[in-house]
Design a protein around this motif. Structure first.
Motif, short mmCIF file in Angstrom:
data_model
loop_
_atom_site.label_atom_id
_atom_site.label_comp_id
_atom_site.label_asym_id
_atom_site.label_seq_id
_atom_site.Cartn_x
_atom_site.Cartn_y
_atom_site.Cartn_z
N PHE A 178 13.94 -0.59 -0.98
CA PHE A 178 14.70 0.02 0.11
C PHE A 178 16.13 0.41 -0.29
N LEU A 356 3.29 -1.24 -3.97
CA LEU A 356 4.57 -1.24 -3.26
C LEU A 356 4.42 -1.87 -1.88
N THR A 359 4.16 -5.56 -1.95
CA THR A 359 5.37 -6.31 -2.28
C THR A 359 5.80 -7.10 -1.05
N VAL A 362 8.53 -5.64 1.28
CA VAL A 362 8.13 -4.38 1.90
C VAL A 362 7.09 -4.64 2.99
N ARG A 365 8.70 -6.32 6.11
CA ARG A 365 9.57 -5.42 6.88
C ARG A 365 8.77 -4.34 7.60
N PHE A 460 8.83 4.13 6.61
CA PHE A 460 9.65 3.70 5.49
C PHE A 460 11.06 4.27 5.62
#
Length: 470
Positions: A178, A356, A359, A362, A365, A460
């Motif tokens: 991010f 990704l 992760t 990530v 969130r 995102f």
């Protein structure tokens, strides 16, 4: 380009500040792969505090010792200190300790493994100086190194003379996804994801990309062009870190070409099983390779069902697109190679995007789902991209990830099939939810109103702009 950028690292700086304000002598060990930003972080932390920064070099030990003495004398403002004939580093440090007393001073020894390589007794001598003098002062001693194997094996290991002396340690990892937009302002979230797929969150690599140029132009100029920093960086890193780079090369080539099981890697390389096992363990410790097992696997099954993949995005990209095309790239045909790689790169991005989303920071969130365990699941030809488990509350979130633009009908089909596959996992008494993450989803809001969990790149964007904290 000469750009300098200091991004994120809040947690690391908090760690250093806590140690600095502890009121006692501190002995910290900081390490991480090359280009990860260790030196910049340490200098950023120390910039407004009394400190001495010493960078060990390939020069002989005695020359390094004289340079360290010169820097300490300069800090003390004492020319005579710089002219005293110290027999070794322990005498130098103990004399420095006598001079500073309780004064809070940060002493950074960068690339410490080079000192050990040239003069192994430095470990015992530093232990002696710490035990007798430094530990009784206001010093904050920081040993820093890029050789992960040396720092873990020579400094942190039980057999090391320094074992038990450190008051803290931190292995520096990549910048979270991010924050990539701070390196490349103006890039779309899709281009940031693709950039992450090539260089990960390595600050020095991100700084190679010019934000004034498009993604494709940067890839050709900065990675696929002879003479570019990222063109031979993988070879340089493997030669620097490993003693038998050719064997490691063979293993990474095998994995990059799709040989993911241990037996397949052994057959592809022609190396002895015990050697392959040892090399894979080293590559895992360095964070270049990872071994995955189904997230619900038992300990017994874990030993048999592991799949190997290249975890480091830069190495994954380099072994897939640079090494196999070296003859073309040497001839200056980078643009043509990249044009012909477009379809394959899209397939490559499928696995990158999945990794990704998986992760931990990530995934949390994006979904808000609190998990105790996360990973892939597969069995007998069936596979689920992400299974997140909350073992305390007996809840599970199953997620598929697609690097595609999807229509509402396609999304429904994928989610229905995901429900089917989730039954094969077991967890019969658990509360289950199902989700999909894609590049783009038409009809997303309608699907959400029906209770489906769906996310796309636009979600995102929201997370990048808000930079929510875990």
């Amino acid at each position: 380009m000469g750009r300098q950028k200091f991004v994120d690292r809040e947690r690391e700086l908090e760690f250093f500040e806590r140690a600095y304000s502890s009121g006692r002598a501190e002995f910290l060990v900081i390490y991480g792969r090359r280009r990860i930003g260790k030196t910049e972080l340490l200098l950023h932390f120390a910039r407004d505090k009394p400190h001495v920064y010493f960078l060990a070099t390939e020069k002989p030990y005695r020359e390094n010792l004289r340079e360290l003495q010169r820097l300490l004398a300069e800090f003390l403002g004492d020319e005579l200190f710089g002219k005293v004939a110290f027999d070794d580093v322990d005498e130098l440090f103990m004399a420095f300790a006598d001079r500073i007393g309780d004064e809070r001073v940060i002493l950074i020894i960068d690339e410490f493994p080079l000192l050990v390589e040239h003069y192994r007794p430095v470990l015992s001598l530093l232990q002696k100086a710490w035990d007798l003098k430094l530990s009784k002062t206001g010093v904050m001693l920081i040993l820093c190194g890029s050789s992960v194997s040396a720092m873990e094996g020579e400094v942190l290991a039980y057999k090391s003379p320094l074992y038990g002396r450190r008051t803290g340690q931190w292995r520096l990892t990549e910048i979270p996804f991010f924050y990539l937009g701070e390196f490349l302002p103006g890039y779309t979230v899709e281009d940031l994801v693709k950039t992450w797929g090539i260089v990960g969150g390595i600050p020095a690599y991100l700084l190679q990309f010019d934000p004034r140029k498009g993604f494709d132009e940067n890839v050709v100029e900065k990675v696929l062009s002879k003479g570019a920093f990222l063109y031979e960086e993988a070879e340089f890193l493997l030669r620097e870190e490993l003693r038998e780079p050719a064997n490691y090369f063979a293993i990474l080539q095998a994995i990059a070409s799709g040989r993911n099981r241990f037996g397949e890697i052994v057959n592809a390389t022609g190396l002895d099983k015990s050697l392959v096992s040892k090399y894979l363990a080293v590559l895992q410790r360095l964070g270049i390779v990872e071994r995955e097992v189904p997230v619900t696997a038992t300990l017994k099954a874990m030993s048999k069902r592991g799949l190997y993949s290249i975890k480091d995005n830069y190495f994954a990209f380099w072994f897939r697109y640079v090494l196999p095309n070296k003859s073309y790239l040497e001839a200056g045909l980078g643009e043509r190679v990249w044009k012909h790689s477009a379809e394959d790169f899209n397939a490559y991005m499928g696995s990158v995007f999945e990794r990704l989303v998986r992760t931990p920071e990530v995934f949390f969130r994006l979904t808000g789902f609190r998990f105790t365990k996360i990973g892939r699941w597969w069995r007998k030809g069936e596979e689920i991209d992400i299974v997140a488990l909350n073992e305390r509350e007996k809840t599970a979130l199953f997620v598929e990830v697609k690097w595609k633009e999807l229509r509402e009908r396609e999304v429904r089909g994928i989610l229905k099939d995901l429900e089917r596959k989730a039954k094969l996992v077991g967890l019969d008494e658990w509360e289950k939810s199902y989700g999909l993450v894609a590049k783009g989803i038409k009809g997303k809001e309608g699907l959400r109103e029906e209770g489906w969990l769906v996310w796309e790149l636009r979600d995102f964007e929201r997370l990048i702009s808000s930079k929510l904290q875990l």
